[in-house]
Scaffold this motif. Structure first.
Motif, PDB file in Angstrom:
ATOM      1  N   MET A   1       0.835  -1.201   0.000  1.00 19.20           N
ATOM      2  CA  MET A   1       0.000   0.000   0.000  1.00 19.20           C
ATOM      3  C   MET A   1       0.870   1.252   0.000  1.00 19.20           C
ATOM      4  SD  MET A   1      -2.806   1.199   2.780  1.00 19.20           S
ATOM      5  CE  MET A   1      -1.575   1.862   3.871  1.00 19.20           C
ATOM      6  N   LEU A   2       0.436   2.222  -0.756  1.00 16.46           N
ATOM      7  CA  LEU A   2       1.156   3.491  -0.826  1.00 16.46           C
ATOM      8  C   LEU A   2       0.441   4.489   0.079  1.00 16.46           C
ATOM      9  CD1 LEU A   2       3.475   4.908  -2.484  1.00 16.46           C
ATOM     10  CD2 LEU A   2       1.661   5.769  -3.939  1.00 16.46           C
ATOM     11  N   ALA A   3       1.170   5.016   1.042  1.00 15.19           N
ATOM     12  CA  ALA A   3       0.549   5.939   1.991  1.00 15.19           C
ATOM     13  C   ALA A   3       1.217   7.306   1.903  1.00 15.19           C
ATOM     14  CB  ALA A   3       0.665   5.385   3.407  1.00 15.19           C
ATOM     15  N   LEU A   4       0.384   8.326   1.674  1.00 16.64           N
ATOM     16  CA  LEU A   4       0.883   9.695   1.655  1.00 16.64           C
ATOM     17  C   LEU A   4       0.353  10.370   2.907  1.00 16.64           C
ATOM     18  CD1 LEU A   4      -0.123  10.523  -2.020  1.00 16.64           C
ATOM     19  CD2 LEU A   4       1.973   9.459  -1.203  1.00 16.64           C
ATOM     20  N   LYS A   5       1.255  10.910   3.708  1.00 15.90           N
ATOM     21  CA  LYS A   5       0.808  11.492   4.963  1.00 15.90           C
ATOM     22  C   LYS A   5       1.295  12.931   5.063  1.00 15.90           C
ATOM     23  CE  LYS A   5       0.270  10.167   9.769  1.00 15.90           C
ATOM     24  NZ  LYS A   5       0.822  11.367  10.403  1.00 15.90           N
ATOM     25  N   ASP A   6       0.348  13.851   5.032  1.00 15.04           N
ATOM     26  CA  ASP A   6       0.647  15.282   5.205  1.00 15.04           C
ATOM     27  C   ASP A   6       1.793  15.752   4.304  1.00 15.04           C
ATOM     28  OD1 ASP A   6      -1.300  15.498   7.098  1.00 15.04           O
ATOM     29  OD2 ASP A   6       0.060  15.076   8.780  1.00 15.04           O
TER      30      ASP A   6
END
Lengths: 261, 278
Positions: free
Chosen positions: A1-6
């Motif tokens: 999973m690709l997670a973009l955080k802030d």
């Protein structure tokens, strides 16, 4: 999973290009990012690719933090960016230098056949049409079988017919290994025909404005009423995203900035 | 590309014959003026309108070359000159390539070195001659050094300019595929600068031939430049012209060697354009 955080980006010259962008993208999902000029789409994509580092926040792929180009993340640019001194076949095999020659040749031949350019293996890049060159670029990015493929307005320099062809072709290729696709585009039609989710962004500073899920079965009929309904929804969101930014920025609004269609 | 060539001619069958004809005739056209002039002068001297003492006819120049060749003098002079050009060219190329690559690749080095190199470049290279003679003596070292200086500048500028103008977008492709530093140089930078490098080599070689004459006029006991000087001092214009003709042939020949050696490496760039023009 690709997670973009802030994820945020402020360039050294003070331009605040992207602000606190967060999203979670599942394996095999197709995401289209759309928005007016200066809404940080390309900035975001370059941060995911590891080409530019985000100023704030983080990009993680399967728990690995992305700060530089990653083996599982491929990217296709607006221009094909083929290496002019390599034949078409060698361009496709550019990312396979570690494989033994036999295996590499097989993978290249398969990829060439898959993008319908088997007869162009020995050609030089400058002997290709724009559409053919972009197909080679797609093959080059897909042949190492990345988990995530990023596309930065990949078809915007092509004529309408070729663009349609390549959109369908991209879906075909996607179905082979089902990588995650993240596509930056100006083209509402392209977003709706390809994406599971359309992320509409608004400019200055770039941030997520609205998320629209396109739950249409593939292959999608560009002429169907349902297709039009989704297109209208994306267009409406884009209109609103730009209206609001015009109200925010009171000093000036240039007509050119609003021409995302 | 050589495979494609006959195919192209077949498809353009009605035009093939004139195309081949013009391929022979077009270069030959350039020979008309010099050949007519040479034959004309030969005729003028033969008919006795001029004694041809200061401007010897072509047959006399040819005779001189043959005589020099027979005595073994010619090969001695040619070898001496070739050795000087070769050594000076090699040194100039090595120094120019290394310095140019450093300045092109590393911004700090460029800020540090480039102004000095540019200032040195502004000095007419022949101005170095007295100094080189004082420092390095009258023999081979000063001659080779002078030629190397002449070769250095175009190579330096060519390499630095070529590296600076490598497309950032192409370099980014290398980054996306996570090339290491050496791999980036080998797989992206070197092929990208090669066309400009070949041009720089050819310019540098041309200057090398120019400077060998200057170097051999300083004072030499052998070499084509010595033949020139000797011809002047002893009043043998045929010998001067013979040396000039040999200079021209050698210059063209060595330039052609670089061109031929580089051609397979630059096929991606040239082949189609050359064919399209024919």
């Amino acid at each position: 999973m690709l997670a973009l955080k802030d994820v945020g980006k402020t360039y050294p010259n003070g331009v605040h290009a992207l602000e606190r962008f967060s999203a979670e993208i599942q394996p095999g999902e197709i995401i289209a990012i759309i928005g007016g000029s200066g809404c940080g789409k390309s900035t975001l994509l370059r941060a995911i690719a590891g080409l530019d580092r985000a100023s704030t926040g983080s990009v993680t792929l399967d728990n690995a933090v992305i700060t530089s180009p990653h083996a599982e993340i491929g990217i296709i640019f607006q221009e094909p960016r083929l290496l002019p001194w390599l034949s078409v076949a060698d361009n496709i095999g550019f990312g396979l230098a570690d494989l033994p020659a036999d295996a590499r040749r097989e993978r290249i031949a398969a990829a060439l056949a898959r993008v319908g350019l088997a007869d162009k293996a020995a050609a030089w890049p400058r002997e290709l049409s724009g559409g053919q060159a972009q197909r080679v670029a797609i093959a080059r990015a897909l042949v190492p079988q990345p988990e995530v493929l990023l596309l930065d307005e990949p078809f915007s320099a092509l004529d309408a017919f070729t663009r349609r062809d390549l959109q369908d072709h991209l879906l075909d290729l996607w179905a082979d290994t089902r990588p995650t696709l993240i596509l930056v585009t100006h083209d509402v039609d392209e977003a709706v025909v390809l994406a599971d989710r359309v992320l509409v962004m608004r400019p200055r500073p770039g941030r997520l404005f609205e998320e629209i899920t396109i739950n249409l079965a593939r292959p999608r009929d560009r002429k169907s009423e349902l297709f039009d309904t989704f297109k209208r929804r994306v267009l409406t969101a884009l209109d609103r995203s730009l209206d609001r930014s015009v109200r925010d920025v009171t000093d000036k609004s240039s007509a050119g900035e609003a021409m995302w269609w | 590309m050589t495979v494609d060539l006959p195919a192209l001619e077949q498809t353009a069958a009605p035009r093939a014959a004139p195309a081949r004809w013009s391929r022979v005739v077009r270069p030959a056209l350039g020979l008309v003026v010099p050949v007519v002039l040479a034959l004309g002068w030969e005729l003028v001297v033969y008919l006795g309108y001029s004694n041809g003492r200061l401007v010897p006819p072509p047959s006399k120049v040819f005779e001189t070359i043959v005589a020099l060749a027979k005595s073994g003098e010619l090969s001695r002079h040619i070898l001496a000159t070739l050795w000087r050009v070769g050594a000076g060219f090699a040194l100039g190329v090595i120094a120019g390539t290394v310095m140019g690559a450093i300045s092109g690749y590393w911004d700090f080095a460029k800020r540090l070195l480039d102004p000095t190199v540019q200032a040195l470049r502004a000095i007419p290279s022949l101005a170095w001659v007295p100094l080189f003679v004082l420092w390095l003596g009258i023999f081979e070292t000063s001659k080779v050094a002078l030629i190397a200086v002449g070769v250095f500048f175009p190579i330096y500028l060519g390499v630095m300019g070529a590296i600076l103008s490598v497309d950032r977008k192409i370099v980014e492709v290398g980054r996306v595929f996570r090339l290491s530093g050496p791999a980036m140089i080998r797989r992206i930078l070197l092929p990208a600068v090669l066309p400009a490098y070949v041009v720089a080599l050819r310019v540098g070689l041309g200057l090398g031939w120019m400077f060998v004459v200057a170097a051999e006029l300083i004072g030499a006991s052998e070499g084509l430049g010595y033949l020139l000087l000797d011809g002047q001092q002893l009043g043998k214009p045929a010998q001067i012209l013979a040396a000039i003709v040999i200079f021209a042939i050698l210059g063209k020949l060595t330039d052609w060697l670089i061109e031929v050696a580089a051609a397979p490496l630059l096929r991606w760039q040239d082949a189609f354009g050359a064919r399209g023009g024919a």
